[in-house]
Motif scaffolding. Structure first.
Motif, short mmCIF file in Angstrom:
data_model
loop_
_atom_site.label_atom_id
_atom_site.label_comp_id
_atom_site.label_asym_id
_atom_site.label_seq_id
_atom_site.Cartn_x
_atom_site.Cartn_y
_atom_site.Cartn_z
N VAL A 147 -3.12 5.89 13.84
CA VAL A 147 -4.52 6.12 13.46
C VAL A 147 -5.14 7.10 14.44
CG1 VAL A 147 -6.79 5.07 13.16
CG2 VAL A 147 -4.75 3.85 12.40
N LYS A 148 -5.62 8.20 13.91
CA LYS A 148 -6.24 9.25 14.72
C LYS A 148 -7.74 9.25 14.49
CE LYS A 148 -2.21 12.34 14.42
NZ LYS A 148 -1.96 12.63 15.83
N GLU A 149 -8.52 9.31 15.56
CA GLU A 149 -9.98 9.44 15.43
C GLU A 149 -10.37 10.90 15.62
OE1 GLU A 149 -14.20 7.62 17.15
OE2 GLU A 149 -12.29 6.78 17.82
N ILE A 150 -11.20 11.40 14.72
CA ILE A 150 -11.60 12.81 14.73
C ILE A 150 -12.77 13.01 15.68
CG2 ILE A 150 -12.27 14.76 13.31
CD1 ILE A 150 -9.53 13.35 12.67
N LEU A 173 0.83 -1.19 0.00
CA LEU A 173 0.00 0.00 0.00
C LEU A 173 0.87 1.25 0.00
CD1 LEU A 173 -2.95 1.05 0.24
CD2 LEU A 173 -2.58 1.15 2.71
N PRO A 174 0.65 2.16 -0.95
CA PRO A 174 1.43 3.40 -0.97
C PRO A 174 1.31 4.16 0.35
CG PRO A 174 0.19 3.15 -3.00
CD PRO A 174 -0.29 2.08 -2.08
N LYS A 175 2.44 4.68 0.83
CA LYS A 175 2.44 5.41 2.09
C LYS A 175 1.82 6.79 1.87
CE LYS A 175 4.58 2.12 4.32
NZ LYS A 175 4.65 1.16 3.20
N GLY A 176 1.30 7.34 2.92
CA GLY A 176 0.66 8.64 2.87
C GLY A 176 -0.41 8.69 3.94
N CYS A 177 -1.31 9.66 3.86
CA CYS A 177 -2.42 9.78 4.82
C CYS A 177 -3.70 9.23 4.19
CB CYS A 177 -2.65 11.25 5.19
SG CYS A 177 -1.22 12.06 5.91
N ILE A 178 -4.41 8.40 4.92
CA ILE A 178 -5.68 7.85 4.47
C ILE A 178 -6.75 8.21 5.48
CG2 ILE A 178 -6.97 5.76 3.87
CD1 ILE A 178 -4.29 4.41 3.28
N ALA A 179 -7.83 8.83 5.02
CA ALA A 179 -8.98 9.15 5.87
C ALA A 179 -10.17 8.32 5.41
CB ALA A 179 -9.31 10.64 5.80
N TRP A 180 -11.01 7.91 6.35
CA TRP A 180 -12.22 7.16 5.99
C TRP A 180 -13.19 7.22 7.17
CZ3 TRP A 180 -7.99 5.17 8.20
CH2 TRP A 180 -8.14 4.23 9.22
N SER A 220 -21.61 7.46 12.74
CA SER A 220 -20.38 7.45 11.95
C SER A 220 -19.20 8.03 12.75
CB SER A 220 -20.57 8.26 10.66
OG SER A 220 -19.39 8.24 9.88
N SER A 221 -18.05 7.38 12.61
CA SER A 221 -16.80 7.89 13.16
C SER A 221 -15.84 8.11 12.01
CB SER A 221 -16.21 6.91 14.19
OG SER A 221 -15.94 5.66 13.58
N LEU A 222 -14.94 9.07 12.17
CA LEU A 222 -13.98 9.43 11.12
C LEU A 222 -12.57 9.22 11.65
CD1 LEU A 222 -13.45 10.71 8.32
CD2 LEU A 222 -13.65 12.95 9.41
N ARG A 223 -11.76 8.50 10.87
CA ARG A 223 -10.39 8.21 11.29
C ARG A 223 -9.40 8.55 10.17
NH1 ARG A 223 -10.57 2.11 12.87
NH2 ARG A 223 -12.26 2.10 11.34
N VAL A 224 -8.15 8.78 10.57
CA VAL A 224 -7.08 9.07 9.63
C VAL A 224 -5.85 8.26 10.02
CG1 VAL A 224 -5.54 10.83 8.68
CG2 VAL A 224 -7.92 11.42 9.18
N LYS A 225 -5.28 7.56 9.03
CA LYS A 225 -4.00 6.88 9.24
C LYS A 225 -2.91 7.76 8.67
CE LYS A 225 -1.53 2.53 8.48
NZ LYS A 225 -1.57 1.16 7.91
N THR A 226 -1.93 8.14 9.48
CA THR A 226 -0.87 9.05 9.08
C THR A 226 0.30 8.27 8.48
OG1 THR A 226 0.36 9.01 11.16
CG2 THR A 226 -1.54 10.50 11.04
N PRO A 227 1.27 8.96 7.85
CA PRO A 227 2.43 8.26 7.28
C PRO A 227 3.22 7.43 8.28
CG PRO A 227 2.30 10.46 6.38
CD PRO A 227 1.27 10.38 7.48
N ILE A 232 -3.08 17.51 13.85
CA ILE A 232 -2.00 17.51 14.83
C ILE A 232 -2.44 18.14 16.15
CG2 ILE A 232 0.28 18.50 15.34
CD1 ILE A 232 1.02 17.99 12.45
N THR A 233 -3.12 19.26 16.09
CA THR A 233 -3.54 19.95 17.31
C THR A 233 -4.93 19.55 17.78
OG1 THR A 233 -4.55 21.81 16.11
CG2 THR A 233 -2.19 21.96 16.60
#
Length: 352
Positions: free
Chosen positions: A61-64, A32-39, A50-57, A103-104
């Motif tokens: 995994v961060k939950e919004i 899988l190409p590296k980068g940020c993925i949100a879903w 619904s919950s929203l998460r982001v996987k960083t490089p 980040i913040t």
């Protein structure tokens, strides 16, 4: 030749009905190409869970989270930590658009107390504007009317792009931001249209009789969207249009649903599919597909967005140059939003 005839002529052999290929988590991680993925993930669209998460490089995994609920449909801005999404404002009980610093954890409501239903936000390619769907309830018919709007992120001013009885949804900018592709929904059917911002006129891009088409995405001047396999088979499949030629993406089996395409690069993408039961995220390329098991849950995983590894490295490179005086210090380099641009900002984004 009209697109209806083109799509009707696509050979059934273009469907590669290959079963899922099994890979270890380590193999998947390397492919899988590296980068940020949100879903986002939900049990059901109408459950409002619904919950929203982001996987960083870095693999984190961060939950919004915030003073909102049912967050979904994220899109990345000019910086890897910058996203926009739709969610329900807890206080006002309305769908609004939020801009969020990964980040913040700081965020702002871009459509606060608008009195409208605001959905489906997408950044322009110059990152100066956001296009979205806005709706209100007609007091006479008691039905929602939806039009496309555009917000200038500098002034905060929102302007209407379309004004028709048809529901206009899921907008996405063309590569040069001069046009907006969207789904036009009417009488239970939907087709793909294009709005020319200069002329103010809209034209049909794809229409197939008795087939629902929606969710257009543009990547490298290629238009992707989701549609039913046929009037008889209402399962979804993913299509791309190249020079007015329609092609079905490989690896799709008419027994299942495929939607929410997220192109990573040419012929590589993340999609959502029901091959495992509920919607899961899958990686597709011309020869390979596999379930993103480290991201999937028992819920439905949908709406993937991507900030590429190359864009992330380019962002880091530009930050380094600005610290050595070789380039201007852009506002978005203030990663922690403390009003200063310094080495701390670089450390934050380097560890992201």
């Amino acid at each position: 030749m009209c697109l209806k005839k083109i799509i009707s002529s696509v050979c059934a052999a273009s469907l590669i009905m290959a079963g899922p290929v099994l890979y270890t988590d380590a193999e998947q991680s390397n492919m899988l190409p590296k980068g940020c993925i949100a879903w986002h993930s939900y049990s059901d669209y109408f459950a409002l869970d619904s919950s929203l998460r982001v996987k960083t490089p870095s693999g984190t995994v961060k939950e919004i989270k915030g003073d909102f609920v049912n967050q979904m449909n994220a899109d990345f801005g000019n910086a890897p930590y910058d996203i926009v999404f739709m969610a329900i404002d807890k206080k006002e009980d309305e769908w609004d658009l939020y801009r969020y610093n990964l980040i913040t954890g700081k965020y702002c409501n871009l459509t606060e107390k608008s009195g409208f239903r605001n959905e489906d936000p997408k950044f322009s390619n110059d990152y100066k504007k956001i296009v979205f769907k806005r709706g209100y309830r007609d007091p006479i018919t008691d039905e929602f009317i939806y039009d496309l709007y555009e917000t200038d992120l500098l002034s905060g001013e929102a302007s209407r792009l379309t004004d028709t009885p048809v529901e206009e949804a899921m907008p996405f900018y063309s590569t040069d931001d001069s046009m907006v592709y969207y789904a036009a929904v009417s009488d239970g059917m939907s087709n793909i249209c294009c709005f020319n911002k200069k002329s103010g006129k809209a034209t049909d891009i794809f229409r197939e009789e008795n087939v629902f088409s929606y969710y257009p995405i543009v990547h490298n001047d290629i238009l992707y969207f989701t549609k039913w396999f046929s009037p008889q088979n209402k399962n979804d499949c993913i299509v791309k249009l190249i020079n007015v030629k329609a092609e079905l993406i490989s690896h799709q089996n008419p027994t299942y649903n495929y939607s929410d395409v997220c192109p990573l690069s040419d012929n590589k993408m993340i999609i959502s599919s029901t091959e495992n039961g509920s919607y899961d995220l899958f990686y597709f390329d011309e020869t390979t597909k596999y379930s993103l098991s480290d991201l999937n849950t028992e819920k439905n995983e949908l709406g993937a967005a991507y900030y590429s590894e190359s864009d992330y490295k380019d962002f880091l490179n530009k930050m380094e140059k600005c610290f050595f005086g070789y380039s201007e210090k852009e506002k978005y380099y203030d990663v922690n939003e403390d009003g200063k641009i310094n080495i701390l900002d670089y450390c934050f984004i380097k560890a992201f």
